[in-house]
Design an enzyme around this catalytic site. Structure first.
Site, PDB file in Angstrom:
ATOM      1  N   GLU A 289      25.356  34.809 -19.195  1.00  0.00           N
ATOM      2  CA  GLU A 289      24.321  34.018 -19.944  1.00  0.00           C
ATOM      3  C   GLU A 289      23.013  34.073 -18.613  1.00  0.00           C
ATOM      4  O   GLU A 289      21.683  33.373 -18.629  1.00  0.00           O
ATOM      5  CB  GLU A 289      24.756  32.675 -19.435  1.00  0.00           C
ATOM      6  CG  GLU A 289      26.048  32.047 -20.597  1.00  0.00           C
ATOM      7  CD  GLU A 289      26.971  33.168 -20.652  1.00  0.00           C
ATOM      8  OE1 GLU A 289      27.484  33.518 -19.961  1.00  0.00           O
ATOM      9  OE2 GLU A 289      27.114  33.328 -22.292  1.00  0.00           O
TER      10      GLU A 289
ATOM     11  N   ASP B  15      28.362  33.414 -29.252  1.00  0.00           N
ATOM     12  CA  ASP B  15      29.177  33.396 -28.175  1.00  0.00           C
ATOM     13  C   ASP B  15      30.652  33.750 -28.043  1.00  0.00           C
ATOM     14  O   ASP B  15      31.516  33.352 -27.096  1.00  0.00           O
ATOM     15  CB  ASP B  15      28.243  32.609 -27.087  1.00  0.00           C
ATOM     16  CG  ASP B  15      29.033  32.501 -25.669  1.00  0.00           C
ATOM     17  OD1 ASP B  15      29.944  31.710 -24.674  1.00  0.00           O
ATOM     18  OD2 ASP B  15      28.852  33.867 -24.828  1.00  0.00           O
TER      19      ASP B  15
ATOM     20  N   ASN C  12      29.390  38.293 -24.030  1.00  0.00           N
ATOM     21  CA  ASN C  12      28.804  38.540 -25.114  1.00  0.00           C
ATOM     22  C   ASN C  12      26.903  39.023 -25.259  1.00  0.00           C
ATOM     23  O   ASN C  12      26.641  39.191 -23.905  1.00  0.00           O
ATOM     24  CB  ASN C  12      27.370  36.506 -25.010  1.00  0.00           C
ATOM     25  CG  ASN C  12      27.584  36.254 -24.598  1.00  0.00           C
ATOM     26  OD1 ASN C  12      27.868  36.286 -23.372  1.00  0.00           O
ATOM     27  ND2 ASN C  12      26.099  35.804 -23.862  1.00  0.00           N
TER      28      ASN C  12
END
Lengths: 600, 150
Positions: free
Chosen positions: A198, A324, A282
């Site tokens: 992230e 994701d 991801n």
């Protein structure tokens, strides 16, 4: 003819590994032998195959109803407790979320604390951890306990005294890199991944020398072949060589440098094939429109040579991810029948809702079926190309930025997240803790700043239409690719499962119950409400001839983010109240290890 | 560009110029009025600014504070927090971060002052959270003014 890059990579790796060969036998054989002792639990996944299975049968379907807590231990930390303890001889090693304490408990003296290790870490690493300050456990090898800290430090402690033997910094939290995964000791090395999908952190797995922490090899998830340790002619995917620049070709410009593909899940190892297996997470950002291309090799299963790190085969499960669906879940190695044929299989219950079965010797894709009927983002996986057949209606990238794509199943947290499943060689079945949650997903443009979140999407989550349960504990058969039985649970089942020779499977619930079920039918045989929601892994051991079951309680992790206040009601078409459930109505924070046993 | 935004940039740049201080006086009165109701909600539908606040909340804040500002197991419900803090305190907390470190707990909120998206959308995020806190919009994705129910 070999390319110059691969020659350089291979010869460098080989010369390093040659130096290790001398002591190779030691740590490797020792751990294999110890992992066969059912009284101990020396590898995070139970054994190198990550089967999470116990041959113990003192506790069985007839007497598990009499199971009860025998002793408890508070860790003193109040964040999500993932992972589980190690039991090496008569010592239990318990780890905690940040600040990542490690306790050595003396099983011969009622769990007296032999030593504590508490690293000094900058608290500023806390907000850079996307999904709570979890840690999935320590590793053991060659008389050392290896801890992977939140600030990416990998530290080796003397297992007897807790003193630091060596310490190395794996990556840089100021760039958003953090550590949450359990390391794995393989031969005379310890392998560790990295978190930060992230934050645009480029993922990698690194092998460090178990003796002194020197780096042996590092394999990135994206970049030039020399970074990702691919041989363009020998590394294969779906049976074919991947060719030159297989990663670079699938990214625009320099985006691969902040590409994600982080490696925060579990690692498995096959000593006969000498291959390590793990998955990548991801690609960064969560906004697919900002990163066109397949984004290789995010969302990929890797099989790498343990000594050199060079990839033997790979398989990307979710090209150009729009949801994701990190590919980091455990790779269970099992010798099982697949479509009637005995197979050296790799079985992987992916976030994306498909249970993948591959031949772990060569990466051939054998089976990919949904392990939750609610999965709708793809109709099926094309077995010739290996590509999922995406349903445009449920594809946020295809629907475009600032468009709310609705009713996608599973939600980003997947049909299963890191919480590991288990395999029983007795039944040949897999026992899988699952999530049963769907989402609306809306991507939009975001800017990248090093060390700052690079997300670019928002989502709301809810149960599948018309359903109330947010999770299921299932038994799955890879021979036919189907669910055998399914126990619904109010909340997602976020604990690691355990299958035993006693015919009992164990798991923990988010509202705090440790549950035991009959492996044949799924019938619940025992339950006990522990002090807090369970996101840890159920762990067996034996001491003085008696079998025990241990589990960490301490709600948190992504479940603690998405469910603490309850999920959003799915207003479209449901109407009535009822879908909204707050985990905080059932449990609060905690940090306790509970050990269960039978009376004499 | 309104005065509140000037102030945000001043915090970020670390300057304390006379212009900023003069602006502060005017901004105070403006802010008091704005702070009462920084959002526009008609029949449960929100204006574009509040909607963008929902988006950027999801991008920057959701991973700790949970969906819809409702809180997680380790970060407070902002629906509750905004009942007790005013706009200035909200902005100050977001820009500078917050540490709450004790023996049993280590809750750290990062400083968002150097995050371009956070600074540019701070007003909008506040508007969205204030609307949630005031109970004017419910959980889930808010509909925009002019958006038809489907």
């Amino acid at each position: 003819m070999r390319s110059p890059i691969s020659i350089a990579v291979l010869s460098a790796a080989l010369s390093l590994s040659a130096g290790l060969m001398a002591g190779t036998a030691l740590a490797n054989d020792q751990l294999i032998q110890m992992s066969k002792d059912p009284a101990q639990w020396v590898i995070p996944g139970g054994n190198y195959a990550s089967q999470r299975y116990s041959p113990l049968k003192q506790i069985n379907v007839d007497n598990v109803k009499n199971l009860h807590p025998v002793w408890t231990f508070s860790t003193g930390v109040l964040r999500g407790h993932e992972g589980g303890p190690l039991i090496v001889g008569d010592v239990m090693y318990v780890h905690t979320p940040f600040p990542n304490k490690v306790f050595a408990l003396d099983l011969n003296n009622e769990g007296r604390i032999l030593w504590v290790y508490e690293p000094k870490q900058d608290p500023n690493v806390i907000p850079v951890m996307c999904c709570d300050t979890v840690n999935r456990g320590v590793a053991y090898g060659d008389g050392k306990i290896i801890l992977h800290q939140a600030d990416t430090t990998v530290v080796a402690l003397d297992a007897k005294t807790g003193k630091v033997v060596w310490s190395v910094k794996d990556d840089d939290p100021s760039k958003g890199a953090t550590g949450t995964s359990a390391p794995l000791v393989v031969k005379n090395m310890v392998l560790v991944g990295v978190s930060g999908g992230e934050f645009g952190v480029r993922g990698h797995v690194t092998a460090y020398s178990l003796a002194d922490g020197k780096q042996v090899w590092r394999a990135y998830s994206e970049g030039p072949d020399s970074d990702i340790l691919f041989d363009p002619e020998k590394t294969t995917s779906m049976g074919k060589p991947v060719g030159k620049d297989s990663s670079l070709k699938t990214w625009q410009g320099d985006q691969w440098k902040i590409g994600g593909g982080d490696t925060w899940g579990w690692i498995s190892y096959d000593p006969e094939l000498n291959l390590v297996y793990y998955g990548s997470g991801n690609p960064s950002t969560w906004n697919p429109v900002q990163r066109p291309g397949d984004n290789k090799w995010s969302m990929t299963i890797f099989a790498r040579d343990a000594d050199t790190g060079v990839a033997k085969w790979v398989y990307q499960m979710t090209p150009w991810d729009q949801w994701d669906y990190d590919g980091i879940n455990e790779m269970i190695l099992a010798d099982v029948k697949v479509h009637g044929k005995p197979t050296k299989a790799l079985v992987h219950f992916d976030r994306n809702g498909f249970a993948y079965v591959l031949d772990r010797t060569n990466g051939a894709l054998l089976e990919a079926e949904k392990y939750d009927p609610a999965v709708n983002w793809a109709t099926h996986v094309d077995m010739k190309t290996g590509r999922p057949q995406v349903v445009a209606q449920y594809a946020p990238g295809m629907q475009g930025e600032e468009h709310n794509t609705k009713g996608i199943c599973p939600a980003a947290l997947g049909s299963k997240d890191e919480q590991p499943a288990s395999f029983s060689p007795d039944t040949g079945l897999f026992y899988v803790p699952t999530n049963h949650v769907c989402m609306d997903y809306e991507p939009f443009k975001v800017a990248y700043t090093a060390g700052q979140p690079y997300v670019g999407a928002t989502l709301s989550m809810f149960p599948p239409k018309g359903e109330k349960n947010l999770g299921n504990f299932i038994a799955y058969d890879v021979n036919e690719g189907k669910i055998v039985w399914s126990d619904p649970e109010m909340f997602s089942v976020w604990s690691g499962a355990l299958a035993t020779a006693g015919g009992v499977a164990f798991y923990g619930t988010l509202d705090g119950y440790l549950k035991a079920v009959d492996m044949k039918t799924g019938k619940e045989l025992y339950k006990f409400k522990t002090p807090s929601g369970i996101i840890g892994n159920v762990t067996p051991f034996m001491h003085n001839g008696k079998e025990y079951i241990a589990v960490l309680s301490g709600v948190g992790g992504w479940a603690g983010i998405g469910m603490a206040a309850g999920l959003t009601e799915d207003t479209a078409g449901l109407g009535a109240v009822g879908a909204y459930k707050a985990l905080s109505n059932y449990t609060q924070l905690g940090g306790v290890l509970t050990v269960f046993g039978l009376s004499d | 560009m309104n005065f509140a935004r000037v102030l945000c940039l001043v915090w970020v740049l670390g300057a304390a110029s006379p212009i900023a201080l003069a602006a502060e006086g005017n901004a105070q009165a403006q802010d008091n009025a704005d702070a009462e109701r920084p959002y526009k909600v008609v029949d449960g539908h929100v204006d574009r600014a509040t909607f963008r606040g929902y988006l950027y909340y999801g991008d920057l804040c959701l991973r700790c504070h949970g969906p819809d500002g409702a809180g997680s197991s380790y970060a407070p419900s902002l629906v509750n927090s905004l009942k007790k803090m005013d706009k200035r305190q909200f902005e100050e907390t977001v820009i500078n971060g917050r540490k709450n470190v004790t023996a049993a707990t280590e809750n750290v909120m990062p400083a968002f002052g150097t995050n371009i998206d956070a600074v540019q959308h701070l007003e909008e995020i506040y508007a969205y959270l204030k609307a949630r806190s005031d109970g004017v919009i419910g959980r889930g994705r808010p509909k925009r003014i002019g958006e038809t129910d489907d």
